[in-house]
Design a protein around this motif. Structure first.
Motif, PDB file in Angstrom:
ATOM      1  N   ASP A 107       0.823  -1.203   0.000  1.00  0.00           N
ATOM      2  CA  ASP A 107       0.000   0.000   0.000  1.00  0.00           C
ATOM      3  C   ASP A 107       0.860   1.257   0.000  1.00  0.00           C
ATOM      4  N   LYS A 108       1.911   1.243   0.801  1.00  0.00           N
ATOM      5  CA  LYS A 108       2.812   2.392   0.875  1.00  0.00           C
ATOM      6  C   LYS A 108       3.488   2.625  -0.475  1.00  0.00           C
ATOM      7  N   TYR A 109       3.905   1.544  -1.130  1.00  0.00           N
ATOM      8  CA  TYR A 109       4.552   1.629  -2.432  1.00  0.00           C
ATOM      9  C   TYR A 109       3.583   2.178  -3.475  1.00  0.00           C
ATOM     10  N   ARG A 110       2.354   1.682  -3.470  1.00  0.00           N
ATOM     11  CA  ARG A 110       1.352   2.158  -4.431  1.00  0.00           C
ATOM     12  C   ARG A 110       1.063   3.644  -4.246  1.00  0.00           C
ATOM     13  N   LYS A 111       0.955   4.071  -2.983  1.00  0.00           N
ATOM     14  CA  LYS A 111       0.693   5.481  -2.708  1.00  0.00           C
ATOM     15  C   LYS A 111       1.826   6.362  -3.217  1.00  0.00           C
ATOM     16  N   SER A 112       3.070   5.907  -3.008  1.00  0.00           N
ATOM     17  CA  SER A 112       4.205   6.714  -3.470  1.00  0.00           C
ATOM     18  C   SER A 112       4.232   6.784  -4.997  1.00  0.00           C
ATOM     19  N   LEU A 113       3.915   5.668  -5.675  1.00  0.00           N
ATOM     20  CA  LEU A 113       3.861   5.689  -7.139  1.00  0.00           C
ATOM     21  C   LEU A 113       2.776   6.628  -7.636  1.00  0.00           C
ATOM     22  N   LYS A 114       1.631   6.572  -6.988  1.00  0.00           N
ATOM     23  CA  LYS A 114       0.513   7.421  -7.379  1.00  0.00           C
ATOM     24  C   LYS A 114       0.891   8.899  -7.226  1.00  0.00           C
ATOM     25  N   LYS A 115       1.554   9.214  -6.149  1.00  0.00           N
ATOM     26  CA  LYS A 115       1.967  10.597  -5.900  1.00  0.00           C
ATOM     27  C   LYS A 115       2.974  11.062  -6.950  1.00  0.00           C
ATOM     28  N   LYS A 116       3.936  10.189  -7.304  1.00  0.00           N
ATOM     29  CA  LYS A 116       4.927  10.531  -8.324  1.00  0.00           C
ATOM     30  C   LYS A 116       4.256  10.788  -9.668  1.00  0.00           C
ATOM     31  N   LEU A 117       3.267   9.943 -10.010  1.00  0.00           N
ATOM     32  CA  LEU A 117       2.549  10.126 -11.274  1.00  0.00           C
ATOM     33  C   LEU A 117       1.796  11.448 -11.303  1.00  0.00           C
ATOM     34  N   GLU A 118       1.154  11.783 -10.186  1.00  0.00           N
ATOM     35  CA  GLU A 118       0.424  13.045 -10.117  1.00  0.00           C
ATOM     36  C   GLU A 118       1.359  14.238 -10.293  1.00  0.00           C
ATOM     37  N   ILE A 119       2.526  14.156  -9.713  1.00  0.00           N
ATOM     38  CA  ILE A 119       3.506  15.240  -9.840  1.00  0.00           C
ATOM     39  C   ILE A 119       3.948  15.376 -11.287  1.00  0.00           C
ATOM     40  N   LYS A 120       4.233  14.250 -11.952  1.00  0.00           N
ATOM     41  CA  LYS A 120       4.661  14.292 -13.347  1.00  0.00           C
ATOM     42  C   LYS A 120       3.557  14.833 -14.245  1.00  0.00           C
ATOM     43  N   LYS A 121       2.313  14.417 -13.988  1.00  0.00           N
ATOM     44  CA  LYS A 121       1.194  14.918 -14.811  1.00  0.00           C
ATOM     45  C   LYS A 121       1.042  16.417 -14.653  1.00  0.00           C
TER      46      LYS A 121
END
Length: 128
Positions: A107-121
């Motif tokens: 869950d922690k890994y998924r949240k960090s990936l999601k946050k990185k994607l949002e920043i890139k978008k």
């Protein structure tokens, strides 16, 4: 006479209680001291600080060379033996704990990936 290790009084008492509950006595243990390896410098190379502990009724063997001192390794070896025997008594408990930990990490890994994607978008959508 109870064994005392170079740890706090609370930890000594806790270990003694765990050993009593599991039915481990000092007479059941065969302890050998061997030279360890790794960090610790000259002390580790000259002094037998590692502990090899055998619980004769169960046949479990523990080798502990985590610390630089023999006293702490003796304590840790008994602690690890108790942990092994507790796992053997209730294997489902340790498995469920591991599953919970894995899920938490996922869950922690998924949240960090999601946050990185949002920043890139948000960086891509900004006008230049």
């Amino acid at each position: 006479m109870p064994l005392t290790f170079p740890v706090s009084v609370e930890k000594n008492l806790s270990l003694q209680r765990r050993m009593e509950v599991l039915g481990i006595t000092e007479a059941d243990l065969k302890e050998r001291f061997v030279k360890s390896s790794g960090k610790g410098g000259q002390n580790v190379n000259k002094v037998s600080t590692a502990v090899h502990l055998v619980h004769t009724p169960s046949g479990k063997q523990i080798k502990c060379s985590v610390y630089r001192t023999q006293g702490l390794n003796r304590y840790k070896a008994r602690d690890l033996l108790c942990l092994e025997l507790e796992k053997e008594m209730d294997p489902s408990k340790s498995d469920s704990d591991l599953q919970k930990l894995r899920k938490k990490k996922q869950d922690k890994y998924r949240k960090s990936l999601k946050k990185k994607l949002e920043i890139k978008k948000s960086e891509w959508n900004e006008p230049m």
